[in-house]
Design a protein around this motif. Structure first.
Motif, PDB file in Angstrom:
ATOM      1  N   ARG A  99      -2.935  -2.921  10.887  1.00  5.08           N
ATOM      2  CA  ARG A  99      -2.661  -4.327  11.179  1.00  5.08           C
ATOM      3  C   ARG A  99      -1.433  -4.768  10.368  1.00  5.08           C
ATOM      4  O   ARG A  99      -0.711  -3.952   9.819  1.00  5.08           O
ATOM      5  CB  ARG A  99      -3.872  -5.171  10.821  1.00  5.08           C
ATOM      6  CG  ARG A  99      -5.169  -4.691  11.497  1.00  5.08           C
ATOM      7  CD  ARG A  99      -6.297  -5.643  11.247  1.00  5.08           C
ATOM      8  NE  ARG A  99      -7.585  -5.100  11.682  1.00  5.08           N
ATOM      9  CZ  ARG A  99      -8.642  -5.834  11.938  1.00  5.08           C
ATOM     10  NH1 ARG A  99      -8.586  -7.151  11.817  1.00  5.08           N
ATOM     11  NH2 ARG A  99      -9.770  -5.269  12.317  1.00  5.08           N
ATOM     12  N   GLY A 100      -1.227  -6.069  10.287  1.00  2.57           N
ATOM     13  CA  GLY A 100      -0.071  -6.607   9.587  1.00  2.57           C
ATOM     14  C   GLY A 100      -0.369  -6.987   8.155  1.00  2.57           C
ATOM     15  O   GLY A 100      -1.495  -6.839   7.660  1.00  2.57           O
ATOM     16  N   VAL A 101       0.651  -7.519   7.492  1.00  2.28           N
ATOM     17  CA  VAL A 101       0.515  -7.851   6.072  1.00  2.28           C
ATOM     18  C   VAL A 101      -0.528  -8.943   5.849  1.00  2.28           C
ATOM     19  O   VAL A 101      -1.254  -8.925   4.846  1.00  2.28           O
ATOM     20  CB  VAL A 101       1.871  -8.264   5.460  1.00  2.28           C
ATOM     21  CG1 VAL A 101       2.815  -7.072   5.407  1.00  2.28           C
ATOM     22  CG2 VAL A 101       2.492  -9.437   6.207  1.00  2.28           C
ATOM     23  N   ALA A 102      -0.599  -9.899   6.757  1.00  4.44           N
ATOM     24  CA  ALA A 102      -1.575 -10.971   6.586  1.00  4.44           C
ATOM     25  C   ALA A 102      -2.995 -10.413   6.638  1.00  4.44           C
ATOM     26  O   ALA A 102      -3.866 -10.818   5.851  1.00  4.44           O
ATOM     27  CB  ALA A 102      -1.374 -12.046   7.645  1.00  4.44           C
ATOM     28  N   SER A 103      -3.245  -9.505   7.565  1.00  4.45           N
ATOM     29  CA  SER A 103      -4.576  -8.912   7.671  1.00  4.45           C
ATOM     30  C   SER A 103      -4.916  -8.097   6.434  1.00  4.45           C
ATOM     31  O   SER A 103      -6.041  -8.149   5.935  1.00  4.45           O
ATOM     32  CB  SER A 103      -4.662  -8.023   8.913  1.00  4.45           C
ATOM     33  OG  SER A 103      -4.586  -8.786  10.096  1.00  4.45           O
ATOM     34  N   LEU A 104      -3.943  -7.345   5.933  1.00  4.63           N
ATOM     35  CA  LEU A 104      -4.205  -6.556   4.732  1.00  4.63           C
ATOM     36  C   LEU A 104      -4.516  -7.478   3.564  1.00  4.63           C
ATOM     37  O   LEU A 104      -5.387  -7.187   2.749  1.00  4.63           O
ATOM     38  CB  LEU A 104      -3.015  -5.669   4.399  1.00  4.63           C
ATOM     39  CG  LEU A 104      -3.232  -4.682   3.257  1.00  4.63           C
ATOM     40  CD1 LEU A 104      -4.402  -3.739   3.548  1.00  4.63           C
ATOM     41  CD2 LEU A 104      -1.975  -3.877   2.982  1.00  4.63           C
ATOM     42  N   SER A 105      -3.825  -8.589   3.462  1.00  4.93           N
ATOM     43  CA  SER A 105      -4.089  -9.527   2.372  1.00  4.93           C
ATOM     44  C   SER A 105      -5.512 -10.079   2.429  1.00  4.93           C
ATOM     45  O   SER A 105      -6.043 -10.528   1.409  1.00  4.93           O
ATOM     46  CB  SER A 105      -3.092 -10.687   2.393  1.00  4.93           C
ATOM     47  OG  SER A 105      -3.364 -11.565   3.467  1.00  4.93           O
ATOM     48  N   ASN A 106      -6.119 -10.051   3.612  1.00  3.83           N
ATOM     49  CA  ASN A 106      -7.510 -10.495   3.765  1.00  3.83           C
ATOM     50  C   ASN A 106      -8.494  -9.345   3.656  1.00  3.83           C
ATOM     51  O   ASN A 106      -9.680  -9.509   3.954  1.00  3.83           O
ATOM     52  CB  ASN A 106      -7.686 -11.202   5.108  1.00  3.83           C
ATOM     53  CG  ASN A 106      -7.019 -12.558   5.141  1.00  3.83           C
ATOM     54  OD1 ASN A 106      -7.146 -13.345   4.195  1.00  3.83           O
ATOM     55  ND2 ASN A 106      -6.278 -12.837   6.196  1.00  3.83           N
ATOM     56  N   GLY A 107      -8.006  -8.186   3.248  1.00  2.00           N
ATOM     57  CA  GLY A 107      -8.886  -7.059   2.979  1.00  2.00           C
ATOM     58  C   GLY A 107      -9.105  -6.089   4.115  1.00  2.00           C
ATOM     59  O   GLY A 107      -9.947  -5.203   4.012  1.00  2.00           O
ATOM     60  N   TYR A 108      -8.378  -6.257   5.234  1.00  2.00           N
ATOM     61  CA  TYR A 108      -8.576  -5.367   6.376  1.00  2.00           C
ATOM     62  C   TYR A 108      -7.759  -4.096   6.188  1.00  2.00           C
ATOM     63  O   TYR A 108      -6.701  -3.927   6.793  1.00  2.00           O
ATOM     64  CB  TYR A 108      -8.176  -6.072   7.671  1.00  2.00           C
ATOM     65  CG  TYR A 108      -9.109  -7.172   8.063  1.00  2.00           C
ATOM     66  CD1 TYR A 108      -8.749  -8.510   7.870  1.00  2.00           C
ATOM     67  CD2 TYR A 108     -10.351  -6.900   8.613  1.00  2.00           C
ATOM     68  CE1 TYR A 108      -9.608  -9.534   8.223  1.00  2.00           C
ATOM     69  CE2 TYR A 108     -11.212  -7.918   8.972  1.00  2.00           C
ATOM     70  CZ  TYR A 108     -10.830  -9.231   8.771  1.00  2.00           C
ATOM     71  OH  TYR A 108     -11.687 -10.246   9.119  1.00  2.00           O
ATOM     72  N   ALA A 109      -8.282  -3.194   5.359  1.00  2.00           N
ATOM     73  CA  ALA A 109      -7.628  -1.916   5.100  1.00  2.00           C
ATOM     74  C   ALA A 109      -8.343  -0.803   5.861  1.00  2.00           C
ATOM     75  O   ALA A 109      -9.566  -0.803   5.959  1.00  2.00           O
ATOM     76  CB  ALA A 109      -7.635  -1.606   3.609  1.00  2.00           C
ATOM     77  N   ASP A 110      -7.571   0.118   6.387  1.00  2.00           N
ATOM     78  CA  ASP A 110      -8.138   1.268   7.076  1.00  2.00           C
ATOM     79  C   ASP A 110      -8.239   2.485   6.159  1.00  2.00           C
ATOM     80  O   ASP A 110      -9.049   3.375   6.393  1.00  2.00           O
ATOM     81  CB  ASP A 110      -7.277   1.613   8.300  1.00  2.00           C
ATOM     82  CG  ASP A 110      -7.305   0.529   9.344  1.00  2.00           C
ATOM     83  OD1 ASP A 110      -6.283  -0.167   9.531  1.00  2.00           O
ATOM     84  OD2 ASP A 110      -8.372   0.345   9.972  1.00  2.00           O
ATOM     85  N   TYR A 111      -7.395   2.512   5.152  1.00  2.00           N
ATOM     86  CA  TYR A 111      -7.402   3.615   4.202  1.00  2.00           C
ATOM     87  C   TYR A 111      -7.236   3.075   2.787  1.00  2.00           C
ATOM     88  O   TYR A 111      -6.545   2.078   2.569  1.00  2.00           O
ATOM     89  CB  TYR A 111      -6.262   4.604   4.493  1.00  2.00           C
ATOM     90  CG  TYR A 111      -6.288   5.174   5.887  1.00  2.00           C
ATOM     91  CD1 TYR A 111      -5.459   4.655   6.877  1.00  2.00           C
ATOM     92  CD2 TYR A 111      -7.147   6.221   6.219  1.00  2.00           C
ATOM     93  CE1 TYR A 111      -5.474   5.168   8.163  1.00  2.00           C
ATOM     94  CE2 TYR A 111      -7.173   6.741   7.504  1.00  2.00           C
ATOM     95  CZ  TYR A 111      -6.339   6.205   8.471  1.00  2.00           C
ATOM     96  OH  TYR A 111      -6.370   6.724   9.743  1.00  2.00           O
ATOM     97  N   TRP A 112      -7.847   3.797   1.848  1.00  2.00           N
ATOM     98  CA  TRP A 112      -7.749   3.444   0.437  1.00  2.00           C
ATOM     99  C   TRP A 112      -7.402   4.671  -0.388  1.00  2.00           C
ATOM    100  O   TRP A 112      -7.825   5.795  -0.084  1.00  2.00           O
ATOM    101  CB  TRP A 112      -9.088   2.899  -0.076  1.00  2.00           C
ATOM    102  CG  TRP A 112      -9.499   1.598   0.492  1.00  2.00           C
ATOM    103  CD1 TRP A 112     -10.347   1.392   1.542  1.00  2.00           C
ATOM    104  CD2 TRP A 112      -9.094   0.293   0.051  1.00  2.00           C
ATOM    105  NE1 TRP A 112     -10.493   0.045   1.777  1.00  2.00           N
ATOM    106  CE2 TRP A 112      -9.738  -0.650   0.880  1.00  2.00           C
ATOM    107  CE3 TRP A 112      -8.253  -0.173  -0.966  1.00  2.00           C
ATOM    108  CZ2 TRP A 112      -9.562  -2.032   0.713  1.00  2.00           C
ATOM    109  CZ3 TRP A 112      -8.080  -1.524  -1.118  1.00  2.00           C
ATOM    110  CH2 TRP A 112      -8.733  -2.444  -0.291  1.00  2.00           C
ATOM    111  N   GLY A 113      -6.640   4.443  -1.445  1.00  2.00           N
ATOM    112  CA  GLY A 113      -6.445   5.473  -2.438  1.00  2.00           C
ATOM    113  C   GLY A 113      -7.600   5.461  -3.421  1.00  2.00           C
ATOM    114  O   GLY A 113      -8.487   4.613  -3.336  1.00  2.00           O
ATOM    115  N   LYS A 114      -7.580   6.385  -4.361  1.00  2.00           N
ATOM    116  CA  LYS A 114      -8.676   6.487  -5.329  1.00  2.00           C
ATOM    117  C   LYS A 114      -8.481   5.580  -6.535  1.00  2.00           C
ATOM    118  O   LYS A 114      -9.402   5.398  -7.324  1.00  2.00           O
ATOM    119  CB  LYS A 114      -8.842   7.939  -5.781  1.00  2.00           C
ATOM    120  CG  LYS A 114      -9.312   8.856  -4.655  1.00  2.00           C
ATOM    121  CD  LYS A 114      -9.519  10.273  -5.148  1.00  2.00           C
ATOM    122  CE  LYS A 114     -10.029  11.161  -4.016  1.00  2.00           C
ATOM    123  NZ  LYS A 114     -10.252  12.558  -4.466  1.00  2.00           N
TER     124      LYS A 114
END
Length: 122
Positions: A99-114
């Motif tokens: 998704r876009g930056v706004a969605s990521l800022s709301n926590g919509y992440a598909d992948y995470w690092g450790k």
């Protein structure tokens, strides 16, 4: 398989700077960013950047002190942290989304690092 690998964390003194890096194997989506989490607290958004165009978004708590950037050729996103405070002592996580930056800022992440730990001593 998509991987996000953070590096650059460590122990620094108050008022100094540190740069975190997040390398991706590719295919992680058009937006990447950083979150942080203190013990016993919820993970909070820090900054996000779009691979194409380089548009950015920051949490109010870090505006003016932190800068997110990306190196497309290296597939790496950076978080430059200046004027560090003891309150910045947390684990920093790299994240990616389709998704876009706004969605990521709301926590919509598909992948995470450790995560990588940053400790700021007073």
């Amino acid at each position: 398989q998509v991987q996000l690998v953070e590096s650059g964390g460590g122990l620094v003194q108050t008022g100094t700077s540190l740069r975190l890096s997040c390398a991706t194997s590719g295919g992680a989506g058009p937006t990447m960013g950083w979150f942080r989490q203190a013990p016993g607290k919820e993970r909070e958004f820090v900054a996000a950047i779009a691979w194409i165009g380089g548009g950015t978004l920051y949490a109010d708590s870090v505006k003016g002190r932190f800068t997110v950037s990306r190196d497309i050729a290296k597939g790496t996103v950076y978080l430059q942290m200046n004027s560090l405070k003891p309150d910045d002592t947390v684990v920093y996580y790299c994240a990616a989304t389709f998704r876009g930056v706004a969605s990521l800022s709301n926590g919509y992440a598909d992948y995470w690092g450790k995560g990588t730990l940053v400790t700021v001593s007073s």
